[in-house]
Design an enzyme around this catalytic site. Sequence first.
Site, PDB file in Angstrom:
ATOM      1  CG  MET A  35      28.535 -76.837  20.353  1.00  0.00           C
ATOM      2  SD  MET A  35      27.590 -77.531  18.959  1.00  0.00           S
ATOM      3  CE  MET A  35      28.154 -76.476  17.616  1.00  0.00           C
ATOM      4  CB  SER A 109      25.599 -69.921  20.053  1.00  0.00           C
ATOM      5  OG  SER A 109      25.275 -70.916  19.110  1.00  0.00           O
ATOM      6  CD  GLN A 110      25.229 -75.399  23.176  1.00  0.00           C
ATOM      7  OE1 GLN A 110      24.789 -76.181  22.323  1.00  0.00           O
ATOM      8  NE2 GLN A 110      26.096 -75.789  24.096  1.00  0.00           N
ATOM      9  CG  ASP A 227      24.126 -68.094  11.871  1.00  0.00           C
ATOM     10  OD1 ASP A 227      24.815 -69.108  11.686  1.00  0.00           O
ATOM     11  OD2 ASP A 227      23.835 -67.652  12.993  1.00  0.00           O
ATOM     12  CG  HIS A 283      26.548 -68.695  14.891  1.00  0.00           C
ATOM     13  ND1 HIS A 283      25.251 -68.329  15.150  1.00  0.00           N
ATOM     14  CD2 HIS A 283      26.957 -69.411  15.967  1.00  0.00           C
ATOM     15  CE1 HIS A 283      24.875 -68.813  16.318  1.00  0.00           C
ATOM     16  NE2 HIS A 283      25.895 -69.466  16.842  1.00  0.00           N
TER      17      HIS A 283
END
Length: 301
Positions: A35, A109-110, A227, A283
Site C-alpha cells: 500500500m 504487505s498487501q 509490527d 513493518h
Amino acid sequence: MIALDKHTSLLFFLLCVWKFNAIESSPPVVLWHGMGDSCCFSFSLGAIKKLIEATLPNIYVYSIRLGNNVIEDVEHSYFGNINQQISQVCEQLSKDKHLKDGYNAIGFSQGAQFMRAVIQRCPNPPVMNFISMGGQHQGVFGLPNCGALGNNTCSYMSRMIKYGAYLKLVQEKLIQATYWHDPYQEKEYKENSIFMADINNELHINQTYKDNLQKLHSMVLVKFTNDTIVWPRESEWFGFYTPGQGTKIQTLEESDLYRTDRLGLKILHKLGKLYFLSSPGNHLQFTESWFVNNIIKVYLM
C-alpha cells in the site's frame, strides 16, 4: 603447482560449466509492492530489485506495476477493484516470455495476499516459491500505526470503520476494505468481502484454489515481530482474532481454516512446504543482509 590428468581436467571443466549455468538459470522473480508504494521507487522495490540482481547475476526480476506510471501505480494501491487488478496482473505475467517456465514470487504487505490470489487463480505461468513479506493473510482489524493512539481510541475507530467496510460500493472502490476482517461480524465479512473471504475459501470451497497452492515448492510467511502497521500482526502467519472478539489470538493451527483445511495449508505444512520466518523491527523493516541470507540465498537461487 597441482597437475591434473586429462580426465580430472575434463571433470573440472564440466563442473565449472555446470556452476556457471546454475547461476545463469536462477528462476525469474516477480515482485508485488504494498500500500502506498510503487513498483520502482529507488528507496523501496527498486532497491529490492537491484539487490536481487546483484546477488544473483543474470536473473530476470519483474516488478508489477498497475497503470501507466508510478503515480498511477501508487493510486491503484488505494483505489480500484482488486479482483480486476489481479486479472490484469495475471494477463501481464502470462504474456511475459521470461516467465513461461515458472518463477518465484515475493509479495510485500498487501501485495503478498494479492500475489497469493494470482497463484490460486492463475496457475500459468507456475509459481515455484512464494514469499510473503508481512502479508495480511487473514485480513486486518485495526488501523495503521494505531497503537500510538491508545487502545480505547483504536478500538473505537476500528468499530466505526466496520459500518461501511462491507458495502458493495466500498468493496469495489477501496482496496483496503477488501481485506478488512471484522471478528465481531464474521457472517457479514464472509458474505460481503469480495476478496479476502473468497481467496480463503470462507463461504464456499473452491477446489481449484487448494489444488493450485499444492503446486508450490514452498510458501514462506515472514512476520515482523514489532509490527505496528498490521493488526493483528499474527495475520502475517495466518493467525487472527478468535471469532466474536478482538483480543484473543488464534494461531493458524488453532483456526478453522487449518483444522478443516479449506486451503490445503495443513497439507503444505505436513509436507514441509510451509515456513514461518520472523524478522525484528517494524513493518517491512529489514536489513539487506537479512534479506540476502534468509530469502535470496535460501529460496531464490
